[in-house]
Design an enzyme around this catalytic site. Structure first.
Site, PDB file in Angstrom:
ATOM      1  CB  SER A 130      -1.042  -0.068   1.397  1.00 60.02           C
ATOM      2  OG  SER A 130      -2.006   0.840   1.050  1.00 60.02           O
ATOM      3  CG  HIS A 188      -4.306  -1.768  -1.677  1.00 54.72           C
ATOM      4  ND1 HIS A 188      -4.841  -2.650  -0.860  1.00 54.72           N
ATOM      5  CD2 HIS A 188      -3.766  -0.752  -1.285  1.00 54.72           C
ATOM      6  CE1 HIS A 188      -4.296  -1.890   0.190  1.00 54.72           C
ATOM      7  NE2 HIS A 188      -4.001  -0.851   0.135  1.00 54.72           N
TER       8      HIS A 188
END
Length: 195
Positions: free
Chosen positions: A96, A121
């Site tokens: 992330s 993501h």
């Protein structure tokens, strides 16, 4: 518990916590979730190292599951703002925002240890309140998603649509796959031996 390091110099001894000792070698370690406290500390370290020597590279080791987008963008912007090149190294996991910061290092100086994992993501968020408040929060998440995808596209050389598609769900990579993807430049297998 933070390990302490004993250093002898000129007949006297000094005790440093390990992170302060690493900072003296221009090494910053992000080994936790990205929060405002983490971001403030890393931004301060980057600014300190730039003030100390603007022409000497900085090394940032990352083992982070991600965290706050706003705080991560504060670190990202500071990484782009300071003059020294920044080597980023994934040790364990860069997921992330951790992966975003890994890619934010100076091109050609972004790397990973070989058994690490890297994951990108879209930003996560939750919304509650009245419908108009939920709409405002949803618009903000979409804005952040566009900004992050644009930056990843620029840093990887991948077109925006590919990044948008790949970040729609968790997208895990090995270090060699991350090199192919353009997130990093090098997989570190062994430390070079200085002769």
């Amino acid at each position: 518990m933070i390990p302490l390091v004993l250093e002898e110099s000129g007949g006297s001894e000094r005790v440093f916590d390990i992170y302060s000792r690493l900072l003296r070698e221009r090494i910053i370690f992000l080994g936790e979730q990205v929060t405002s406290e983490t971001a403030n500390r890393i931004v301060a370290q980057l600014l300190f190292l730039e003030a100390e020597d603007p022409d000497k590279d900085i090394y940032m080791y990352i083992n982070s599951p991600g965290g706050s987008v706003y705080d991560g963008l504060g670190i990202f912007d500071t990484m782009q703002h300071v003059k020294p090149d920044i080597h980023t190294v994934c040790v364990g996991l860069a997921a992330s925002m951790g992966a975003f910061l890994l890619a934010a290092g100076t091109k050609g100086k972004r790397s990973s240890l070989r058994h690490s994992r890297i994951m990108i993501h879209q930003p996560l968020g939750g919304a509650r309140g009245q419908a108009s408040d939920i709409r405002i929060q949803a618009d903000e998440i979409l804005f952040l998603k566009e900004r992050l995808n644009t930056e990843l596209s620029e840093r990887t050389g991948k077109d925006y649509e590919t990044i948008k598609e790949d970040t729609d769900r968790d997208f895990y990579m090995s270090p060699s796959e991350a090199v192919e993807y353009g997130l990093i430049d090098l997989v570190l297998d062994k430390k070079p031996v200085k002769v």
